[in-house]
Every structure is written in structure tokens, then in C-alpha cells.
Design a protein around this motif. Structure first.
Motif, PDB file in Angstrom:
ATOM      1  N   UNK A  14       0.810  -1.220   0.000  1.00  0.00           N
ATOM      2  CA  UNK A  14       0.000   0.000   0.000  1.00  0.00           C
ATOM      3  C   UNK A  14       0.846   1.274   0.000  1.00  0.00           C
ATOM      4  N   UNK A  15       2.127   1.147   0.292  1.00  0.00           N
ATOM      5  CA  UNK A  15       3.019   2.303   0.282  1.00  0.00           C
ATOM      6  C   UNK A  15       3.700   2.512  -1.080  1.00  0.00           C
ATOM      7  N   UNK A  16       3.372   1.679  -2.028  1.00  0.00           N
ATOM      8  CA  UNK A  16       3.967   1.828  -3.362  1.00  0.00           C
ATOM      9  C   UNK A  16       3.563   3.178  -3.938  1.00  0.00           C
ATOM     10  N   UNK A  17       4.439   3.736  -4.725  1.00  0.00           N
ATOM     11  CA  UNK A  17       4.139   5.040  -5.328  1.00  0.00           C
ATOM     12  C   UNK A  17       4.232   4.944  -6.845  1.00  0.00           C
ATOM     13  N   UNK A  18       3.682   5.937  -7.480  1.00  0.00           N
ATOM     14  CA  UNK A  18       3.761   6.018  -8.938  1.00  0.00           C
ATOM     15  C   UNK A  18       5.229   6.109  -9.360  1.00  0.00           C
TER      16      UNK A  18
END
Length: 184
Positions: free
Chosen positions: A142-146
Motif C-alpha cells: 500500500x506504500x507503493x508510489x507512482x
């Protein structure tokens, strides 16, 4: 561009053009050579494609559609794969000089200014790809970023640049593993 429906002769020209562009580049392959190697009259070429830019756009669209199909298959059909396994498969699908991504990658450097409409096909694919990778990363982190998705594409592009240099060793595995450390 919506789904392409072309007569068999036109498909033959597109396939031959993809091959010629792949090995010789977009600038070194002219309409005369495409017509000669496709064994069609020049008038037929213009009837089907109207211009070289339109043919380039169609060629890139075929490659883009093939890539999208493969990426979606890895993400949605091969459900038994872990995130890391999916990323590996997607990476090697793209980081391959004989693969579908080679022509769009080549287009980044060769046609941006000369054939902007065809170039937009590549931009559209890259934006779609970044969104798909971002959504894939979000499913397990859920902490993944673009930015992580952008970085994945940059790793692919870096691998392609290395593969194009015959004097450099194949570093694809090392580049990928470095990226994947954060997504284990």
C-alpha cells in the motif's frame, strides 16, 4: 487509434515494415524499400497507409497491442505468480532486443520530432504501462508510489540501452534484482 482491421496484403506490409524498422531504424527505411520488399505497388501502399507516418503509427500500434495483451495476461491470467514473479516476467518481456518493446523503445529516440503522431502511440503505451505497474505494486504494498512504477520502466529502458551496446555485458538480471529488493 482503435482496433485495426486490415486486409491481408496490408498486414503483410505492416509486418515487413516492423521487421525493417526493427533492424534498420525508422529513418533508413523509406517507402520505396517497404514497397519493394513487400512486393506491392506504391499506389497500393498509399491506398492503405497514406503516408510513412501512418505506417509507423500502425506498426507501433501492433507492437503496443501485443505488449498490452502480454502484460495483461501476466497480471490477470497468471494469478498463481507472486508479485516478484510477475514483475520478472514483465521485465523480461520488455528487456529483449527481439521482443515487442524494441520497436517502441527505438521510436523514443528516432521519431519524436519527425513523426509526432506516431510517437504519441509510444507515449500512450508508456503511460498505460506505468499505471498498470503502479496498480500491480499497490496490490501488495500500500506504500507503493507512482514513482516506483516509473522506476521500473526506467530499469527496463536502462537494460535496453545496455543490450544495444555490444561491448557491454548483459546486466539485465542485476538491474532487475536491485529494483526488486524493495518488493521481495
Amino acid at each position: 487509434m482503435q482496433h485495426l482491421v486490415l486486409p491481408t496484403r496490408a498486414l503483410k506490409v505492416v509486418n515487413k515494415s516492423i521487421e525493417l524498422f526493427h533492424y534498420n531504424g525508422f529513418h533508413l527505411v523509406g517507402i520505396d524499400r517497404i514497397v519493394k520488399e513487400s512486393e506491392i505497388p506504391k499506389a497500393t501502399f498509399y491506398n492503405y497507409f497514406h503516408s510513412k507516418e501512418r505506417l509507423i503509427e500502425m506498426s507501433l500500434t501492433f507492437q503496443k497491442d501485443g505488449l498490452k495483451h502480454e502484460v495483461m495476461s501476466i497480471i490477470n491470467v497468471q494469478k498463481e505468480l507472486t508479485l516478484v514473479e510477475k514483475l520478472r516476467k514483465i521485465y523480461y518481456l520488455h528487456a529483449d532486443l527481439d521482443g515487442l518493446y524494441h520497436l517502441p523503445f527505438k521510436a523514443i529516440f528516432e521519431i519524436a520530432k519527425t513523426h509526432p503522431k506516431a510517437y504519441q502511440t509510444v507515449v500512450d503505451y508508456r503511460n498505460w504501462f506505468i499505471n498498470e505497474i503502479y496498480n500491480l505494486l499497490l496490490k501488495s504494498n500500500e506504500n507503493a508510489s507512482k514513482q516506483d512504477a516509473h522506476m521500473f520502466l526506467f530499469v527496463i529502458d536502462g537494460a535496453m540501452v545496455q543490450l544495444l551496446d555490444p561491448n557491454k555485458p548483459d546486466e539485465r538480471k542485476r538491474l532487475l534484482e536491485y529494483f526488486l529488493l524493495g518488493f521481495g
